[in-house]
Each structure stands twice: as structure tokens, then as C-alpha cells.
Design an enzyme around this catalytic site. Structure first.
Site, PDB file in Angstrom:
ATOM      1  NE  ARG A 142      -3.424   2.440   2.242  1.00 56.57           N
ATOM      2  CZ  ARG A 142      -4.149   3.194   3.192  1.00 56.57           C
ATOM      3  NH1 ARG A 142      -4.132   2.766   4.493  1.00 56.57           N
ATOM      4  NH2 ARG A 142      -4.992   4.323   3.042  1.00 56.57           N
ATOM      5  CG  LEU A 165     -17.945   8.603   6.893  1.00 60.46           C
ATOM      6  CD1 LEU A 165     -19.550   8.599   7.363  1.00 60.46           C
ATOM      7  CD2 LEU A 165     -17.386   9.987   6.579  1.00 60.46           C
ATOM      8  NE  ARG A 170      -5.493  12.794   8.401  1.00 61.69           N
ATOM      9  CZ  ARG A 170      -5.515  11.798   7.593  1.00 61.69           C
ATOM     10  NH1 ARG A 170      -6.176  11.885   6.739  1.00 61.69           N
ATOM     11  NH2 ARG A 170      -4.581  10.851   8.071  1.00 61.69           N
ATOM     12  CG  ASP A 199     -14.135   5.259  20.040  1.00 59.46           C
ATOM     13  OD1 ASP A 199     -15.565   5.175  19.770  1.00 59.46           O
ATOM     14  OD2 ASP A 199     -13.499   4.353  20.274  1.00 59.46           O
ATOM     15  NE  ARG A 256     -16.217   2.328  20.410  1.00 63.10           N
ATOM     16  CZ  ARG A 256     -15.371   1.316  20.199  1.00 63.10           C
ATOM     17  NH1 ARG A 256     -15.772   0.076  20.471  1.00 63.10           N
ATOM     18  NH2 ARG A 256     -14.181   1.660  19.895  1.00 63.10           N
ATOM     19  CD  GLU A 310     -17.097  -1.079   7.596  1.00 61.15           C
ATOM     20  OE1 GLU A 310     -16.941  -1.959   8.159  1.00 61.15           O
ATOM     21  OE2 GLU A 310     -16.192  -0.861   6.757  1.00 61.15           O
TER      22      GLU A 310
END
Length: 395
Positions: free
Chosen positions: A88, A206, A238, A279, A281, A330
Site C-alpha cells: 500500500r 468515514l 484532522r 472515538d 462511542r 459501518e
């Protein structure tokens, strides 16, 4: 028949790897080297459901790759069976518009592009060099994050800068996360059982890094990231889009150096800068507790995403599908609902029950009468890389 391919994703202090059988697309092994350059690094090598863990120093990428090879030799699968290695590579500039066989000359060109991605390309190059030394008898290929967006029309990738400056220094929109956008958009066509080249799509990648793309008939025509991965959506750390004059203002009025400003925008902004955490959550927990900063951070995130969706609706002219992918896309049904509910006036309609389901499978989460199909498609960049590598070496 088996066509095992080793996939490497080298960062500045880590290497992620997988071995995928490119014929049946099964995962044969995974691994992660962490804290390269540190005296207390770790490596985890997983094969056959068992993880082999070591703690040791990795002074550089070369040493990390040698230990990885040793773990393959001791625990399998055998690297002697690997037919190619795929790397990659974040930034291919204008020089590399597709997956490319690694040669000495190719690496020289890649080094010249390092100023365009100083945080990403140098460690990728170090990883490629170390892997070629460790596995010299198989072909190595570079898979570029920017390649999928090499199709952008000139009006999309051109910045309104002085032409001579832009051309001399390669300043233009390149786009990133291309491997993910390519994989997900093709998977959407499979899920909908429609020809890829007949679909107009918006893909929302995302994660901690975030980007959005407009894809017309299988061809990318716009994307939010630009010369660097900083432009566009609000991300974990960012800022995404800011007034370009901000740099001069912070330099003149606050006395910040260019490096200080770069660190601020890349590592101390985004959701972290707005509310102290990245995060979602944690952000949702803070909102439930009445934290105003977390609520504003989410509102800014949603507003920016809607801003781009609206722009891409206009660019495409019509839309068949919008898809959410990557960690946040997701796994955050509340965010998806916040976006799609705001688009109800344009004929978007979310199936709340389907949206609430947690699954690793690609799925439609809109109602049957929605004018635009809304999907959740888990990305699989490693599988996309394996397919690209296989095609590049003719395996």
C-alpha cells in the site's frame, strides 16, 4: 490452485500485513508490527486461529521484516509459496495512475514524490526496500491510494492557483482512500445486481481519516481529499477544510511556525480539537451526559458531510446509491440516520430497523420506496490490494 499474495502496509512506526489467496480470496495469515524504532516493539502473527506474540526491539523496517519472515518460517504459511508482494502506497502523484511493478527506477520517482506525502511515502518506501531485501525472488508491486482518482476531470482536480506554480510543483487534487472507494463502489454494483458502469454513486469512507467520492458510471469524478489527505471532511484529528488564509493568520498573529500549524491541523484538530476525543462511542456518551462540545462536534461533522453530499448530487446530476463504509460509517447507525433524515426532502428514506442491524455483511438500509438506495458496505482494502496485485503480475 492457490495464489498466495503477501500484502504490506508500512507506516512510520508499524507494518500491517496479510497473506490472501487471490484465487479463493481466503485470508491465510495476518500480522502487525508496532513501535518500529523503539526498544520495546511488538509483533503479532496470526495463522490458523492462533496468534504468536513477541516483544523485542525493531530499530528499523528492515529488522521488522526479517522477524516477520522468521515467524512465517516457524509458524506458516510458507513465504516460499507467495507469488507476489503488494505494497500500500499513499501518494502516486501524477506519475503513477495505476498499480505499478516496483523497480529501482520506480522507487527513485517515488522518492521524488515524498514532499507531497511526507508522513506517508517515506515509511512506505522503507517498507518496500526492506521487503525486497527480505523477499528478493518475487515481484513487488505498489498499489496507490491516489490511483482510483486519476480519472478526475481537469476542472475537478485543478486548483485556482497561478498556473506556472501549480504545474511546476505538481499542485492539484489527487484524492486518497482510493482503494477503499474502488472496492466499495464495485461491491455496491454486486449487491444491487446492476452494471457498475450504469450507476451514479456517492461513497462515504468515514474512519479516523474520512473522505467522500462522486462516481459517475464507474468513473470517479470528484473527491474531498486534495493535494494531501488533510482537505475535506472533519476527521478524527484532522480539521478538513479551513480558510487557506488561516495559515498566514496563525503565523502573523499567533507566531506559529509552518510546522506548528501543520501539526495543529493534522494532529490536534477535527473531533479531537472540538471535543477532546475521537472515538464516536465516547462522543455519544459525552452527548448523553449533556456535553455541549461533543454535541457541537457531531453537528459540525454532520454539516460538513451534508455539504459535500449536496455538492456531489449537483455534480452527478442524478444519484442511484449512497454508501457508508469504514469504521465510523459501518458501525454508527445514529450518524447514518442523522445524515439520511436530513436528506428526506430529496427522496432519501431510511429503514430504521435495517439501519440498526450490526453486521459485517454489505446491506441495503433504505426503504423500498427511497429514491436513492442507501447501503452499508464494509470496506476490504486488503482484498482489493490482492486483486490489484494478482492482475499486475498476471498470476
Amino acid at each position: 490452485m492457490s495464489t498466495p499474495i503477501l500484502l504490506l502496509n508500512a507506516g512510520s512506526s508499524s507494518i500491517k500485513y496479510q497473506v490472501i489467496d487471490a484465487d479463493d480470496e481466503s485470508v491465510l495469515a495476518t500480522g502487525l508490527v508496532q513501535r518500529i524504532g523503539d526498544e520495546s516493539g511488538t509483533i503479532d502473527h496470526t495463522v490458523g486461529g492462533q496468534t504468536f506474540h513477541q516483544e523485542r526491539g525493531f530499530p528499523n523496517h528492515g529488522r521488522a521484516l526479517k522477524v516477520m519472515v522468521q515467524l512465517f518460517e516457524e509458524n506458516g504459511p510458507k513465504l516460499a509459496d507467495v507469488v507476489a508482494v503488494g505494497h500500500r502506497t499513499v501518494h502516486g502523484g501524477a506519475a503513477f495512475r495505476e498499480t505499478t511493478l516496483v523497480t529501482d527506477e520506480m522507487l527513485d520517482t517515488l522518492r521524488e514524490l515524498s514532499p507531497l506525502a511526507p508522513l506517508h511515502n517515506p515509511p512506505a518506501i522503507a517498507g518496500i526496500e526492506a521487503a525486497r531485501a527480505a523477499l528478493p525472488d518475487v515481484p513487488h508491486v505498489a498499489i496507490f491510494d491516489t490511483a482510483f482518482f486519476s480519472s478526475l476531470p481537469i476542472e475537478s482536480y485543478t486548483y485556482a492557483l497561478a498556473k506556472d506554480v501549480a504545474e511546476k510543483h505538481g499542485i492539484r487534487r489527487y484524492g486518497f482512500h482510493g482503494t477503499s472507494h474502488s472496492y466499495v463502489s464495485k461491491k455496491v454494483a454486486e449487491v444491487l445486481d446492476r452494471p457498475y458502469e450504469e450507476l451514479n454513486q456517492i461513497v462515504c469512507h468515514l474512519g479516523n481519516g474520512a473522505s467522500i467520492s462522486a462516481i459517475r458510471g464507474g468513473v470517479a469524478v470528484d473527491t474531498s481529499m486534495g493535494l494531501t489527505p488533510l482537505e475535506g471532511l472533519v476527521m478524527g484529528t484532522r480539521s478538513g477544510d479551513v480558510d487557506p488564509g488561516l495559515h498566514a493568520y496563525l503565523s502573523r498573529q499567533v507566531g506559529m511556525s509552518i510546522d506548528d500549524i501543520d501539526t495543529l491541523l493534522n494532529k490536534k484538530s477535527g473531533m479531537l480539537g472540538l471535543c477532546g476525543v475521537t472515538d464516536f462511542r465516547d462522543i455519544n456518551d459525552l452527548i448523553a451526559e449533556g456535553n455541549a462540545d461533543a454535541k457541537l462536534a457531531l453537528d459540525v461533522y454532520v454539516h460538513r458531510l451534508l455539504h459535500y453530499i449536496g455538492a456531489y448530487l449537483a455534480v452527478l446530476g442524478s444519484l442511484d446509491a449512497i454508501t457508508f463504509t469504514a469504521g465510523v460509517g459501518e458501525n454508527n447507525p445514529g450518524l447514518r440516520k442523522a445524515i439520511i433524515d436530513r436528506l428526506a426532502g430529496f427522496g432519501f428514506s431510511l429503514d430504521d430497523e435495517a439501519n440498526a442491524v450490526r453486521s459485517k455483511e454489505p446491506r441495503v438500509v433504505s426503504t423500498p420506496d427511497s429514491k436513492v438506495t442507501v447501503l452499508v458496505v464494509p470496506t476490504n482494502e486488503e482484498l482489493a490490494m490482492a486483486r490489484e496485485t494478482k492482475a499486475a503480475v498476471g498470476a
